[in-house]
Design a protein around this motif. Structure first.
Motif, short mmCIF file in Angstrom:
data_model
loop_
_atom_site.label_atom_id
_atom_site.label_comp_id
_atom_site.label_asym_id
_atom_site.label_seq_id
_atom_site.Cartn_x
_atom_site.Cartn_y
_atom_site.Cartn_z
N THR A 2 0.84 -1.18 0.00
CA THR A 2 0.00 0.00 0.00
C THR A 2 0.88 1.24 0.00
O THR A 2 1.69 1.42 0.90
CB THR A 2 -0.91 0.01 1.25
OG1 THR A 2 -1.71 -1.16 1.21
CG2 THR A 2 -1.79 1.23 1.26
N GLY A 3 0.73 2.07 -0.98
CA GLY A 3 1.50 3.32 -1.07
C GLY A 3 0.76 4.44 -0.37
O GLY A 3 -0.39 4.29 0.03
N PRO A 4 1.40 5.59 -0.23
CA PRO A 4 0.79 6.69 0.49
C PRO A 4 -0.45 7.26 -0.19
O PRO A 4 -1.27 7.88 0.45
CB PRO A 4 1.90 7.74 0.57
CG PRO A 4 2.89 7.35 -0.48
CD PRO A 4 2.73 5.89 -0.71
N THR A 5 -0.64 7.02 -1.48
CA THR A 5 -1.80 7.57 -2.17
C THR A 5 -2.92 6.55 -2.33
O THR A 5 -4.01 6.90 -2.75
CB THR A 5 -1.41 8.12 -3.55
OG1 THR A 5 -0.88 7.06 -4.33
CG2 THR A 5 -0.42 9.25 -3.44
N GLU A 6 -2.67 5.28 -1.99
CA GLU A 6 -3.71 4.27 -2.09
C GLU A 6 -4.56 4.28 -0.83
O GLU A 6 -4.07 4.43 0.27
CB GLU A 6 -3.06 2.89 -2.24
CG GLU A 6 -2.30 2.72 -3.53
CD GLU A 6 -1.63 1.36 -3.60
OE1 GLU A 6 -2.17 0.40 -3.03
OE2 GLU A 6 -0.57 1.28 -4.22
N PRO A 7 -5.89 4.12 -0.99
CA PRO A 7 -6.74 4.10 0.19
C PRO A 7 -6.46 2.88 1.06
O PRO A 7 -6.06 1.83 0.57
CB PRO A 7 -8.16 4.05 -0.37
CG PRO A 7 -8.03 3.88 -1.84
CD PRO A 7 -6.60 3.98 -2.22
N VAL A 8 -6.66 3.03 2.36
CA VAL A 8 -6.47 1.95 3.31
C VAL A 8 -7.73 1.10 3.31
O VAL A 8 -8.85 1.61 3.39
CB VAL A 8 -6.22 2.53 4.73
CG1 VAL A 8 -6.14 1.43 5.75
CG2 VAL A 8 -4.96 3.37 4.74
N ALA A 9 -7.58 -0.22 3.21
CA ALA A 9 -8.72 -1.12 3.28
C ALA A 9 -9.10 -1.29 4.75
O ALA A 9 -8.26 -1.59 5.58
CB ALA A 9 -8.37 -2.46 2.65
N VAL A 10 -10.35 -1.07 5.05
CA VAL A 10 -10.83 -1.19 6.43
C VAL A 10 -11.96 -2.21 6.48
O VAL A 10 -12.53 -2.56 5.44
CB VAL A 10 -11.32 0.17 6.99
CG1 VAL A 10 -10.18 1.16 7.11
CG2 VAL A 10 -12.45 0.75 6.16
N PRO A 11 -12.29 -2.69 7.66
CA PRO A 11 -13.41 -3.64 7.78
C PRO A 11 -14.69 -3.09 7.12
O PRO A 11 -14.94 -1.89 7.15
CB PRO A 11 -13.57 -3.81 9.29
CG PRO A 11 -12.19 -3.53 9.83
CD PRO A 11 -11.65 -2.44 8.95
N ARG A 12 -15.45 -3.99 6.55
CA ARG A 12 -16.65 -3.62 5.80
C ARG A 12 -17.61 -2.69 6.54
O ARG A 12 -18.13 -1.77 5.91
CB ARG A 12 -17.39 -4.86 5.35
CG ARG A 12 -16.91 -5.33 4.00
CD ARG A 12 -17.72 -6.50 3.50
NE ARG A 12 -16.81 -7.64 3.51
CZ ARG A 12 -17.12 -8.86 3.84
NH1 ARG A 12 -18.34 -9.17 4.16
NH2 ARG A 12 -16.22 -9.81 3.82
N PRO A 13 -17.89 -2.89 7.83
CA PRO A 13 -18.85 -1.99 8.48
C PRO A 13 -18.42 -0.52 8.42
O PRO A 13 -19.24 0.36 8.13
CB PRO A 13 -18.92 -2.50 9.92
CG PRO A 13 -18.54 -3.94 9.82
CD PRO A 13 -17.50 -4.01 8.73
N LEU A 14 -17.14 -0.24 8.67
CA LEU A 14 -16.68 1.15 8.60
C LEU A 14 -16.64 1.63 7.15
O LEU A 14 -17.04 2.76 6.86
CB LEU A 14 -15.31 1.32 9.26
CG LEU A 14 -14.76 2.75 9.21
CD1 LEU A 14 -15.71 3.75 9.89
CD2 LEU A 14 -13.39 2.83 9.85
N ALA A 15 -16.19 0.79 6.24
CA ALA A 15 -16.15 1.18 4.83
C ALA A 15 -17.54 1.57 4.35
O ALA A 15 -17.71 2.56 3.63
CB ALA A 15 -15.58 0.04 3.99
N ALA A 16 -18.56 0.82 4.76
CA ALA A 16 -19.94 1.11 4.35
C ALA A 16 -20.43 2.44 4.93
O ALA A 16 -21.18 3.16 4.27
CB ALA A 16 -20.86 -0.03 4.77
N VAL A 17 -19.99 2.78 6.12
CA VAL A 17 -20.35 4.07 6.71
C VAL A 17 -19.65 5.19 5.94
O VAL A 17 -20.28 6.19 5.57
CB VAL A 17 -19.98 4.12 8.21
CG1 VAL A 17 -20.05 5.54 8.74
CG2 VAL A 17 -20.88 3.20 9.01
N LEU A 18 -18.37 5.03 5.70
CA LEU A 18 -17.59 6.10 5.06
C LEU A 18 -18.05 6.37 3.63
O LEU A 18 -17.99 7.51 3.17
CB LEU A 18 -16.10 5.76 5.08
CG LEU A 18 -15.47 5.70 6.47
CD1 LEU A 18 -14.01 5.26 6.37
CD2 LEU A 18 -15.59 7.03 7.21
N ASP A 19 -18.53 5.35 2.93
CA ASP A 19 -18.97 5.59 1.55
C ASP A 19 -20.47 5.84 1.45
O ASP A 19 -21.01 5.98 0.36
CB ASP A 19 -18.51 4.48 0.61
CG ASP A 19 -19.23 3.16 0.80
OD1 ASP A 19 -20.27 3.10 1.48
OD2 ASP A 19 -18.73 2.16 0.26
N GLY A 20 -21.16 5.90 2.59
CA GLY A 20 -22.57 6.28 2.59
C GLY A 20 -23.57 5.16 2.39
O GLY A 20 -24.77 5.40 2.36
#
Length: 153
Positions: A2-20
């Motif tokens: 993962t480079g500094p410009t690539e998004p960090v993969a997070v657990p699905r529940p938080l990812a779903a909140v962050l993307d709406g």
């Protein structure tokens, strides 16, 4: 890698909140993952973030002091439950971005030392999340399950 410009993969529940896809809530955070990953994902999604580290907190006074410092609460914060609830539902003092993420670490010791106070904390956090849920700038809370791991991603 993962480079500094690539998004960090997070657990699905938080990812779903962050993307709406899912309304913000109070979410568990895996013990084996640094909360810095949650904060980085929030930042990448246009959210602001803060860490409330509760390591060593064993009573309400210490909890309120930690909240005041870590969250940079306004001068009018009265260091009581009602004032904390007021601060978390009037976040005009805190930049929003697309939303706000609060990562709580080291909370287990406080929950064990003062279970009645911790029940109030959980209620205040849940109420604040609910207050912001139907707005354009939600509030999500992650409760880190393990020891504090705030190191940078």
């Amino acid at each position: 890698m993962t480079g500094p410009t690539e998004p960090v993969a997070v657990p699905r529940p938080l990812a779903a909140v962050l993307d709406g896809r899912t309304p913000p809530g109070v979410l568990p955070w895996p013990a084996d993952r640094p909360v810095a990953e949650a904060l980085a994902a929030a930042r990448d999604a246009g959210w602001t973030g803060a860490v409330l580290g509760l390591e060593g907190v064993a009573d309400k006074a210490a909890f309120m002091d930690r909240c005041a410092g870590a969250l940079r609460l306004p001068d009018w914060f009265g260091r009581n439950w009602d004032a904390l609830a007021d601060c978390l539902t009037d976040l005009s003092w805190c930049p929003a971005g697309r939303g706000r993420l609060l990562a709580v670490t080291g909370w287990q010791g406080y929950a064990a030392a003062a279970p009645e106070d911790w029940a109030v904390v959980e209620s205040v956090l849940a109420d604040a999340v609910g207050f912001w849920r139907d707005t354009g700038t939600g509030l999500a809370v992650v409760l880190a399950r393990g020891r504090s791991r705030r190191e940078a991603p």
